[in-house]
Scaffold this motif. Sequence first.
Motif, PDB file in Angstrom:
ATOM      1  N   SER A   1       0.822  -1.214   0.000  1.00 30.83           N
ATOM      2  CA  SER A   1       0.000   0.000   0.000  1.00 30.83           C
ATOM      3  C   SER A   1       0.857   1.266   0.000  1.00 30.83           C
ATOM      4  O   SER A   1       0.417   2.321  -0.450  1.00 30.83           O
ATOM      5  N   LEU A   2       2.097   1.160   0.480  1.00 34.79           N
ATOM      6  CA  LEU A   2       3.011   2.311   0.439  1.00 34.79           C
ATOM      7  C   LEU A   2       3.252   2.727  -1.011  1.00 34.79           C
ATOM      8  O   LEU A   2       3.195   3.920  -1.345  1.00 34.79           O
ATOM      9  N   PHE A   3       3.506   1.743  -1.881  1.00 31.43           N
ATOM     10  CA  PHE A   3       3.773   2.055  -3.291  1.00 31.43           C
ATOM     11  C   PHE A   3       2.502   2.517  -3.999  1.00 31.43           C
ATOM     12  O   PHE A   3       2.550   3.408  -4.849  1.00 31.43           O
ATOM     13  N   GLU A   4       1.373   1.926  -3.620  1.00 33.51           N
ATOM     14  CA  GLU A   4       0.109   2.283  -4.277  1.00 33.51           C
ATOM     15  C   GLU A   4      -0.336   3.697  -3.923  1.00 33.51           C
ATOM     16  O   GLU A   4      -1.057   4.339  -4.686  1.00 33.51           O
ATOM     17  N   THR A   5       0.076   4.178  -2.757  1.00 35.10           N
ATOM     18  CA  THR A   5      -0.367   5.505  -2.321  1.00 35.10           C
ATOM     19  C   THR A   5       0.707   6.568  -2.498  1.00 35.10           C
ATOM     20  O   THR A   5       0.429   7.647  -3.023  1.00 35.10           O
ATOM     21  N   ALA A   6       1.932   6.282  -2.106  1.00 35.01           N
ATOM     22  CA  ALA A   6       2.982   7.307  -2.124  1.00 35.01           C
ATOM     23  C   ALA A   6       3.839   7.274  -3.377  1.00 35.01           C
ATOM     24  O   ALA A   6       4.387   8.291  -3.780  1.00 35.01           O
ATOM     25  N   TYR A   7       3.989   6.083  -3.984  1.00 30.22           N
ATOM     26  CA  TYR A   7       4.892   5.954  -5.136  1.00 30.22           C
ATOM     27  C   TYR A   7       4.175   5.238  -6.279  1.00 30.22           C
ATOM     28  O   TYR A   7       4.638   4.207  -6.778  1.00 30.22           O
ATOM     29  N   ARG A   8       3.076   5.815  -6.687  1.00 25.85           N
ATOM     30  CA  ARG A   8       2.211   5.164  -7.684  1.00 25.85           C
ATOM     31  C   ARG A   8       2.917   4.848  -9.009  1.00 25.85           C
ATOM     32  O   ARG A   8       2.640   3.816  -9.615  1.00 25.85           O
ATOM     33  N   PRO A   9       3.835   5.708  -9.511  1.00 24.00           N
ATOM     34  CA  PRO A   9       4.475   5.417 -10.800  1.00 24.00           C
ATOM     35  C   PRO A   9       5.226   4.077 -10.827  1.00 24.00           C
ATOM     36  O   PRO A   9       5.420   3.497 -11.892  1.00 24.00           O
ATOM     37  N   MET A  10       5.646   3.593  -9.651  1.00 22.20           N
ATOM     38  CA  MET A  10       6.412   2.341  -9.629  1.00 22.20           C
ATOM     39  C   MET A  10       5.682   1.212  -8.907  1.00 22.20           C
ATOM     40  O   MET A  10       6.231   0.138  -8.720  1.00 22.20           O
ATOM     41  N   ALA A  11       4.409   1.457  -8.553  1.00 21.88           N
ATOM     42  CA  ALA A  11       3.671   0.476  -7.743  1.00 21.88           C
ATOM     43  C   ALA A  11       3.556  -0.883  -8.427  1.00 21.88           C
ATOM     44  O   ALA A  11       3.787  -1.928  -7.818  1.00 21.88           O
ATOM     45  N   LYS A  12       3.211  -0.860  -9.721  1.00 20.26           N
ATOM     46  CA  LYS A  12       2.992  -2.119 -10.445  1.00 20.26           C
ATOM     47  C   LYS A  12       4.289  -2.933 -10.518  1.00 20.26           C
ATOM     48  O   LYS A  12       4.306  -4.140 -10.272  1.00 20.26           O
TER      49      LYS A  12
ATOM     50  N   ASN B   1       7.709  15.770 -16.883  1.00 22.41           N
ATOM     51  CA  ASN B   1       7.968  15.158 -15.580  1.00 22.41           C
ATOM     52  C   ASN B   1       6.684  14.556 -15.026  1.00 22.41           C
ATOM     53  O   ASN B   1       5.619  14.639 -15.641  1.00 22.41           O
ATOM     54  N   LEU B   2       6.807  14.006 -13.856  1.00 22.10           N
ATOM     55  CA  LEU B   2       5.635  13.436 -13.169  1.00 22.10           C
ATOM     56  C   LEU B   2       4.633  14.528 -12.839  1.00 22.10           C
ATOM     57  O   LEU B   2       5.022  15.613 -12.402  1.00 22.10           O
ATOM     58  N   SER B   3       3.375  14.276 -13.052  1.00 22.57           N
ATOM     59  CA  SER B   3       2.358  15.231 -12.592  1.00 22.57           C
ATOM     60  C   SER B   3       2.176  15.070 -11.093  1.00 22.57           C
ATOM     61  O   SER B   3       2.497  14.043 -10.521  1.00 22.57           O
ATOM     62  N   SER B   4       1.601  16.084 -10.475  1.00 25.31           N
ATOM     63  CA  SER B   4       1.425  16.036  -9.016  1.00 25.31           C
ATOM     64  C   SER B   4       0.448  14.940  -8.617  1.00 25.31           C
ATOM     65  O   SER B   4       0.420  14.519  -7.468  1.00 25.31           O
ATOM     66  N   ASP B   5      -0.359  14.472  -9.577  1.00 25.07           N
ATOM     67  CA  ASP B   5      -1.329  13.413  -9.254  1.00 25.07           C
ATOM     68  C   ASP B   5      -0.650  12.071  -8.973  1.00 25.07           C
ATOM     69  O   ASP B   5      -1.233  11.190  -8.382  1.00 25.07           O
ATOM     70  N   ASP B   6       0.596  11.929  -9.459  1.00 27.21           N
ATOM     71  CA  ASP B   6       1.263  10.636  -9.349  1.00 27.21           C
ATOM     72  C   ASP B   6       1.810  10.354  -7.958  1.00 27.21           C
ATOM     73  O   ASP B   6       2.157   9.236  -7.639  1.00 27.21           O
ATOM     74  N   ILE B   7       1.970  11.389  -7.147  1.00 27.46           N
ATOM     75  CA  ILE B   7       2.464  11.178  -5.782  1.00 27.46           C
ATOM     76  C   ILE B   7       1.449  11.730  -4.801  1.00 27.46           C
ATOM     77  O   ILE B   7       1.040  12.879  -4.900  1.00 27.46           O
ATOM     78  N   VAL B   8       1.031  10.879  -3.883  1.00 24.21           N
ATOM     79  CA  VAL B   8       0.085  11.318  -2.847  1.00 24.21           C
ATOM     80  C   VAL B   8       0.693  11.017  -1.492  1.00 24.21           C
ATOM     81  O   VAL B   8       1.576  10.173  -1.372  1.00 24.21           O
ATOM     82  N   PRO B   9       0.252  11.706  -0.444  1.00 24.69           N
ATOM     83  CA  PRO B   9       0.846  11.474   0.885  1.00 24.69           C
ATOM     84  C   PRO B   9       0.630  10.031   1.351  1.00 24.69           C
ATOM     85  O   PRO B   9      -0.363   9.401   1.007  1.00 24.69           O
ATOM     86  N   VAL B  10       1.574   9.533   2.144  1.00 26.19           N
ATOM     87  CA  VAL B  10       1.458   8.187   2.708  1.00 26.19           C
ATOM     88  C   VAL B  10       0.319   8.184   3.726  1.00 26.19           C
ATOM     89  O   VAL B  10       0.275   9.029   4.613  1.00 26.19           O
ATOM     90  N   ARG B  11      -0.611   7.264   3.567  1.00 29.71           N
ATOM     91  CA  ARG B  11      -1.700   7.201   4.550  1.00 29.71           C
ATOM     92  C   ARG B  11      -1.482   6.010   5.470  1.00 29.71           C
ATOM     93  O   ARG B  11      -0.866   5.021   5.097  1.00 29.71           O
ATOM     94  N   GLU B  12      -1.983   6.112   6.652  1.00 25.39           N
ATOM     95  CA  GLU B  12      -1.839   5.032   7.636  1.00 25.39           C
ATOM     96  C   GLU B  12      -2.728   3.858   7.256  1.00 25.39           C
ATOM     97  O   GLU B  12      -3.801   4.034   6.691  1.00 25.39           O
TER      98      GLU B  12
END
Length: 368
Positions: free
Chosen positions: A68-79, A298-309
């Motif tokens: 979930s860390l990659f899916e929320t905070a590092y979406r460009p590399m999650a897959k 570059n990456l758009s701001s949509d690609d990185i979101v804050p880490v959620r608990e």
Amino acid sequence: DLQICQHRAPTCCTKKMEDSYQAAVRRERTQSIQALNFELKYMIVGHITAFQEAFESLLRFAENHTSSLFETAYRPMAKEAAEPVKELFTDISLYILGAETTVESAVLRFFDSLFPLVYSRLINPGITDLSEDYTECLRLTRQDINPFGRYSKNMVTELSKSLWASRMLSQALSLGIEVINTTEHAALTKECSKALVRMQYCPHCQGLTLIRPCVGYCLNVMRGCLASVSELDAQWREYISTLEYLTNEMAASHDLEIALTGIRNSINEAILHAQLNGPQLSATVDKVCGQPKQQEGNLSSDDIVPVREATETRTFMMAHTSLNNKRREFINYMKRSRTFHASIAERLCDGDLVMRDSSTCWNGEDVV
């Protein structure tokens, strides 16, 4: 021609009956020891199952927690990060179950796989040409330039302590089953078989089928027969102390649950460290691996979101408490089995085998 039940008085027995009696006492002794062992073995097997189920549940939770860390905070590399994450937790599972691997090799292999993704998706998001050769160069460079700072080594240290205790406990429980199985199938010597026949069946040759052995006589015979088993007493006590030590280690500072769920935070800190040092890393990588192809933008701001608990914390805490309670119950039971091997003769001579509330009993030669 009787060899065991020799007596001055007339006898009902033959040599063939003596042989049958020897086969019977061997069978009965094995069954008696199996019955004594059953509860202890059942508890250990039950704890192995409970431990493995709880461990697999925690591992799944920790893996999802990390993914979930990659899916929320590092979406460009999650897959692309999904496979290295899965491999890391598979390696951890194999290590605890006793595989010939180390925590350090598992963690460092994970960071080797992670660096090409962090470099091409976060530090230089315009890279399009991530060929096998270039990826391999990044993997090898990771070991020299240490892009994740102290965080990769810290993760090895934190995991090694708690996983070591879990690995040792898993192996120790399996060893306990092995020891119990060995005592069940300990071969009786010829002298022991004869002594048991003399104690249990020779009275029958005189027609004394209701007379049972005297308590003291039974204890002497059983102690002689089970001398090799009772010799395990000191080692068994030490084994129980080791189990107690390992369960305390797991419940204290080297807590398995906390270490597994802490993997997510360690990885996050490591990635942030690499991002902060992006320009220096790029300069070094360009020298070693060359410059890959770039694309504009570059990456758009949509690609990185804050880490959620994680929202499953409450479920996790319940599993954590349950596992700790099971550990306590188990070790308290095992402590009561400290004298298991020392008292095995007394337990075999307890119950129906001997005369307790009668003035007459068999002493091996006559009724007394």
